[in-house]
Each structure stands twice: as C-alpha cells, then as structure tokens.
Enzyme design. Sequence first.
Site, short mmCIF file in Angstrom:
data_model
loop_
_atom_site.label_atom_id
_atom_site.label_comp_id
_atom_site.label_asym_id
_atom_site.label_seq_id
_atom_site.Cartn_x
_atom_site.Cartn_y
_atom_site.Cartn_z
CG HIS A 57 -2.07 -1.29 1.25
ND1 HIS A 57 -2.86 -1.36 2.05
CD2 HIS A 57 -2.45 -1.87 -0.01
CE1 HIS A 57 -3.33 -2.76 2.00
NE2 HIS A 57 -3.50 -2.20 0.55
CG HIS A 60 2.01 0.78 4.71
ND1 HIS A 60 2.05 0.51 6.10
CD2 HIS A 60 1.11 1.12 4.37
CE1 HIS A 60 1.59 0.49 6.97
NE2 HIS A 60 0.46 0.68 6.12
CG HIS A 170 -2.10 2.78 9.72
ND1 HIS A 170 -2.49 4.18 9.31
CD2 HIS A 170 -1.93 1.40 9.68
CE1 HIS A 170 -2.16 3.38 7.47
NE2 HIS A 170 -1.41 2.77 7.79
#
Length: 240
Positions: A57, A60, A170
């Site tokens: 993603h 990242h 996160h």
Amino acid sequence: MITARPVAILSDNYAWLLRDDASGATAIVDPAEVAPIAAAIDAAGGRLDLILLTHHHADHIAGAEAIRARYGARMVGAAADVARLPPLDQAVAEGDTVMLGSAAARVIDTPGHTRGHISYFFPDGDVLLCGDTLFSLGCGRLLEGTPAEMFASLHKLAVLPGDTLICCGHEYTESNARFAVHADPTNPALAEFAARVRATRAAGRPTLPSRLAEELEANPFLRAPDVAGFADLRARKDRF
Ligand code: ZN
Ligand code: FE
C-alpha cells in the site's frame, strides 16, 4: 540488540527507525514519506543500511525509492508481491532471515490485510514489525484475505514472547479502544489499557510500541476464540 523508534508520517502512519546497537546498522520500515524520515535518519547519524517493507500500500511504500536513492540502502520485501513493490534487493518469504548488522530478523508471512503482507521479528530486542496485520487493540482490515487467513496470521504473532514490542503501521489505538471496549465491556485489563491510551494521546505521545502480553489480555481480535468469532468481530468493527 535492536531498538525501534516510531517516526510519525502522513496523517496517522508510523515508519519505524531500527538500530542495531552492536554495529550501528540502521533500518527504516515502511518509509511512505521522504522529508520526516530523512530528518529522523539524519538526526540519528545519517546512516541507512536497510529498507524493510511490510506490504504494497502507498501509505507504506511511497517514499521507499527516494529514500533508497538518497542513502543507498538495500530494499527488502515480500517475494509474493514483487509485482506491486518497488524493485527489491532481497525478496523474502516465511522463515527467511534478514540481517541488520549483527541482528537477524525472521520473516513471517501474515496474509489477510493484503495477499503478500509480511512481518519481521527480531528476537534480539523482541521487536516485531507487523505493518497493518496486528494493531494495538485492533487488526487490519481484510482487503484481500479471508477471516481464516487473518486469524491464522494473528495467531502466528500471538505465540511470540510476551515482551515482544508491537511496532505496527498506524496510530489507530484510541479509536480501536472505543470499539474494543464496546465489544468487550467487562474486561478490566482492557478498561485499564483504554484509559492509559486516552491519557497518552491527550499528552500527544505515541501509544506504540505496545507489548504483546498486554495485547493478549485486551485486544479482542487476539482473544476471539475461533475463526467464526473473529469474522463476526471484524465485520462489526467495519460497521462501527
Ligand atoms: Zn495497508
Ligand atoms: Fe496502512
């Protein structure tokens, strides 16, 4: 021994700056933004040996190629996802070893959030880099995997030592705590954990890393008894 420090990036992501104190070797995990990460690396001495990626993603990997170009570090990521990752210097899978100076990380396949998601565990320092698989008081959304896959991935992480430091991708802990207390209102360890999280965030500090032992007592996704219970919990969280 490996020490890990969170670097706050984007709106609520953490990259992790790792250092092997025996050799001074340094790594960055999931560098999705250049400026704050370069500032953290430069403040730590300007050395970067390794870039570790947990999954493909953008939040990242977006800064990974620019960070590699700037510092000349080796890039490591999942062999299962080479087509969706920047060009890798080392493509890894379950059981492989990645060296940072004199410290070895073991690669753990943790599919569920994405097909090719991997985690890295450094026994020397008990540092777990688990991306968007296990969060403090939560877990990643099932974007590409089944509940059974994510349940199995979480349980591969749950058997690591209790002192394992959960270094995830996160700062979702405070909102995770609201759902966790809703799902498990009579758990005193969770109530105490959630109160601590609120105080930590009110003081503007990161809630991470947490310790695996406290997650096992409080995180409802680790406490789900079976795949069906986990799937129900995950679906309720998606609607919460
Ligand atoms: Zn993700
Ligand atoms: Fe993410």
